[in-house]
Scaffold this active site. Sequence first.
Site, PDB file in Angstrom:
ATOM      1  N   VAL A  12      31.395  -6.066 -23.381  1.00 23.53           N
ATOM      2  CA  VAL A  12      30.746  -5.383 -22.251  1.00 23.53           C
ATOM      3  C   VAL A  12      29.877  -6.365 -21.475  1.00 23.53           C
ATOM      4  O   VAL A  12      29.879  -6.387 -20.241  1.00 23.53           O
ATOM      5  CB  VAL A  12      29.886  -4.210 -22.780  1.00 23.53           C
ATOM      6  CG1 VAL A  12      29.098  -3.564 -21.666  1.00 23.53           C
ATOM      7  CG2 VAL A  12      30.762  -3.193 -23.475  1.00 23.53           C
ATOM      8  N   GLU A 156      38.867  -1.018 -23.273  1.00 20.64           N
ATOM      9  CA  GLU A 156      39.466  -2.328 -23.545  1.00 20.64           C
ATOM     10  C   GLU A 156      40.871  -2.352 -22.941  1.00 20.64           C
ATOM     11  O   GLU A 156      41.584  -1.357 -22.988  1.00 20.64           O
ATOM     12  CB  GLU A 156      39.528  -2.602 -25.050  1.00 20.64           C
ATOM     13  CG  GLU A 156      38.159  -2.864 -25.612  1.00 20.64           C
ATOM     14  CD  GLU A 156      38.180  -3.478 -27.001  1.00 20.64           C
ATOM     15  OE1 GLU A 156      39.204  -4.032 -27.421  1.00 20.64           O
ATOM     16  OE2 GLU A 156      37.130  -3.397 -27.665  1.00 20.64           O
ATOM     17  N   CYS A 277      34.689   1.518 -30.903  1.00 24.41           N
ATOM     18  CA  CYS A 277      33.745   2.458 -30.266  1.00 24.41           C
ATOM     19  C   CYS A 277      33.776   3.893 -30.774  1.00 24.41           C
ATOM     20  O   CYS A 277      32.751   4.440 -31.156  1.00 24.41           O
ATOM     21  CB  CYS A 277      33.988   2.464 -28.768  1.00 24.41           C
ATOM     22  SG  CYS A 277      33.794   0.836 -28.069  1.00 24.41           S
TER      23      CYS A 277
HETATM   24  C1  UGA Z   1      36.678   4.017 -25.425  1.00 27.31           C
HETATM   25  C2  UGA Z   1      36.459   4.930 -24.206  1.00 27.31           C
HETATM   26  O1  UGA Z   1      37.716   5.372 -23.690  1.00 27.31           O
HETATM   27  C3  UGA Z   1      35.702   4.172 -23.101  1.00 27.31           C
HETATM   28  O2  UGA Z   1      35.418   5.051 -22.009  1.00 27.31           O
HETATM   29  C4  UGA Z   1      34.382   3.635 -23.674  1.00 27.31           C
HETATM   30  O3  UGA Z   1      33.648   2.884 -22.713  1.00 27.31           O
HETATM   31  C5  UGA Z   1      34.683   2.745 -24.869  1.00 27.31           C
HETATM   32  O4  UGA Z   1      35.409   3.498 -25.873  1.00 27.31           O
HETATM   33  C6  UGA Z   1      33.378   2.265 -25.422  1.00 27.31           C
HETATM   34  O5  UGA Z   1      32.560   3.090 -25.865  1.00 27.31           O
HETATM   35  O6  UGA Z   1      33.081   1.062 -25.323  1.00 27.31           O
HETATM   36  P1  UGA Z   1      38.413   2.056 -25.978  1.00 27.31           P
HETATM   37  O7  UGA Z   1      37.862   2.113 -27.368  1.00 27.31           O
HETATM   38  O8  UGA Z   1      38.567   0.746 -25.308  1.00 27.31           O
HETATM   39  O9  UGA Z   1      37.508   2.966 -24.982  1.00 27.31           O
HETATM   40  O10 UGA Z   1      39.860   2.691 -26.043  1.00 27.31           O
HETATM   41  P2  UGA Z   1      40.578   4.051 -25.643  1.00 27.31           P
HETATM   42  O11 UGA Z   1      41.531   3.783 -24.559  1.00 27.31           O
HETATM   43  O12 UGA Z   1      39.623   5.147 -25.456  1.00 27.31           O
HETATM   44  O13 UGA Z   1      41.429   4.315 -26.994  1.00 27.31           O
HETATM   45  C7  UGA Z   1      40.775   4.535 -28.241  1.00 27.31           C
HETATM   46  C8  UGA Z   1      41.787   4.831 -29.313  1.00 27.31           C
HETATM   47  O14 UGA Z   1      42.402   6.089 -29.103  1.00 27.31           O
HETATM   48  C9  UGA Z   1      42.938   3.829 -29.376  1.00 27.31           C
HETATM   49  O15 UGA Z   1      43.245   3.570 -30.725  1.00 27.31           O
HETATM   50  C10 UGA Z   1      44.073   4.539 -28.683  1.00 27.31           C
HETATM   51  O16 UGA Z   1      45.338   4.107 -29.090  1.00 27.31           O
HETATM   52  C11 UGA Z   1      43.818   5.970 -29.120  1.00 27.31           C
HETATM   53  N1  UGA Z   1      44.397   6.986 -28.188  1.00 27.31           N
HETATM   54  C12 UGA Z   1      43.961   7.080 -26.919  1.00 27.31           C
HETATM   55  C13 UGA Z   1      45.381   7.836 -28.665  1.00 27.31           C
HETATM   56  O17 UGA Z   1      45.799   7.790 -29.843  1.00 27.31           O
HETATM   57  N2  UGA Z   1      45.901   8.771 -27.818  1.00 27.31           N
HETATM   58  C14 UGA Z   1      45.475   8.895 -26.523  1.00 27.31           C
HETATM   59  O18 UGA Z   1      45.999   9.780 -25.808  1.00 27.31           O
HETATM   60  C15 UGA Z   1      44.494   8.025 -26.074  1.00 27.31           C
END
Ligand code: UGA
Length: 442
Positions: A12, A156, A277
């Site tokens: 970040v 990310e 996160c």
């Molecule tokens: C998450 C939030 O989406 C961000 O808004 C936030 O800023 C960030 O955490 C943080 O607190 O720093 P991130 O961890 O980068 O972001 O990733 P996401 O895209 O949210 O995915 C998180 C997990 O959920 C991944 O393992 C992804 O594969 C999984 N996921 C996501 C699913 O299994 N299904 C979905 O439909 C979406």
Amino acid sequence: MKISVIGGAGYVGLITALGASSMGHEVIATDIDEKKVKNLKINLSPIYEDNLDSLLKFCNLHNKITFTTNSNDAIKNSDLVIVSVGTPTKINGEIDLSQVEMVTEYLKDSINNYTLIVIKSTLPITAVNLMKKELDQKFKSGIDYDIISNPEFLREGRAVHDFYNPDRIVIGGESKKSINILKEFYSPLIKRNLNIPNNIHVSDEKIPIVETNLPSAQMIKYGSNAFLANKISFINEIAQICESVEADVNDVIFGMGIDPRIGKNYMQPGPGFGGPCLEKDLLALVELGKHFELESTFMKAILERNERQVELIFKKITNELNDNSVITILGLSFKADTDDIRNSASVKLVNMLIEKGYEVRSYDPKAKYILKEKKYAQYDELYTSVETSNCIVIMTEWNEFINIDLNKVYELMDKKFIFDMRNILDKNDERLNKFNYFGLGN
Ligand code: UGA
């Protein structure tokens, strides 16, 4: 404005520091990691992130940004200090505040005129109160300093894009003065007055600003991450039931998602949420609840359901395969477009399969997972990793896997099992008929 970003080589912090410099501010990014600081000066980013390399190079050349390990000097020369150090989880589930405590010491040593302290790190109000208590031993809140919460919502893999195209900017502070200073900081972003490379897309949609008090800003961040995690545990549970009743979860998501109250975003079943996160923030909410003698049963259920998901995938695979099978895991990062393997379900699965005695191979376009194990090898190329393998498990939704050449894979493999744990292949694709194909929830 003169800005310092503490934790400026982190995920970040780096994007915030580069973003601030592209808004015309004079930025000092500080980090305790000497190697990362040295590399950033010569345009080498410590992380893989879309458009980050070009942004770093551009900012080093055209904007006012310096990288240093000296946080005290940086704070002395700043009007605004952005705190974006890590807040990892300790083994007992509590937040490890050691990095925040270190920053508090820097601030105590170095504030010499009114300084606005902007908390980007995800912190509960209890931790901010501790910081205030420390600073108040030496300074007067509101006169020498103010603390403001300004959570980030960067994903990310999309972090540069998200920085320049935020859904909202949340500002939580106790005084109008501090809120106005932060609004002034963001003004070039809001007016799209940015000095950035051409390849970065910036929309002209109005950015909503949410002004609130400090604990509410923090709860917006915790609430958002908890709600996102909740959606994933929910859809993974629905997918599991779909399998038993022979429903197709993709049709179910489509049918549910048409209702605007539900929507279909962030409803993709998979190996469970990973990364640094979501789990961390759920655990922090559970701990915060404990502090106020509240029992967070709902948050705990989201976490428990998530932990079970990789076990269910493991059972799905081991039910079908012989003990001496060779298994290729496609994707190691916790999601596509990042090299981050923190809390990756894929890494957990690799270890579970090795422990059960299988020979395990892996391939990922960016992430690395090195393990000194006779029965494990990471490959550098997709098709080499599937050669003579008995089974493919798709764990990450990289484009390279979405576009995989199934005919070529069929020729290369021995026995032909595909476990598509992201549902990225079209199960009606005729080329899949030759394989034993398993999706999630269909
Ligand atoms: C998450 C939030 O989406 C961000 O808004 C936030 O800023 C960030 O955490 C943080 O607190 O720093 P991130 O961890 O980068 O972001 O990733 P996401 O895209 O949210 O995915 C998180 C997990 O959920 C991944 O393992 C992804 O594969 C999984 N996921 C996501 C699913 O299994 N299904 C979905 O439909 C979406």
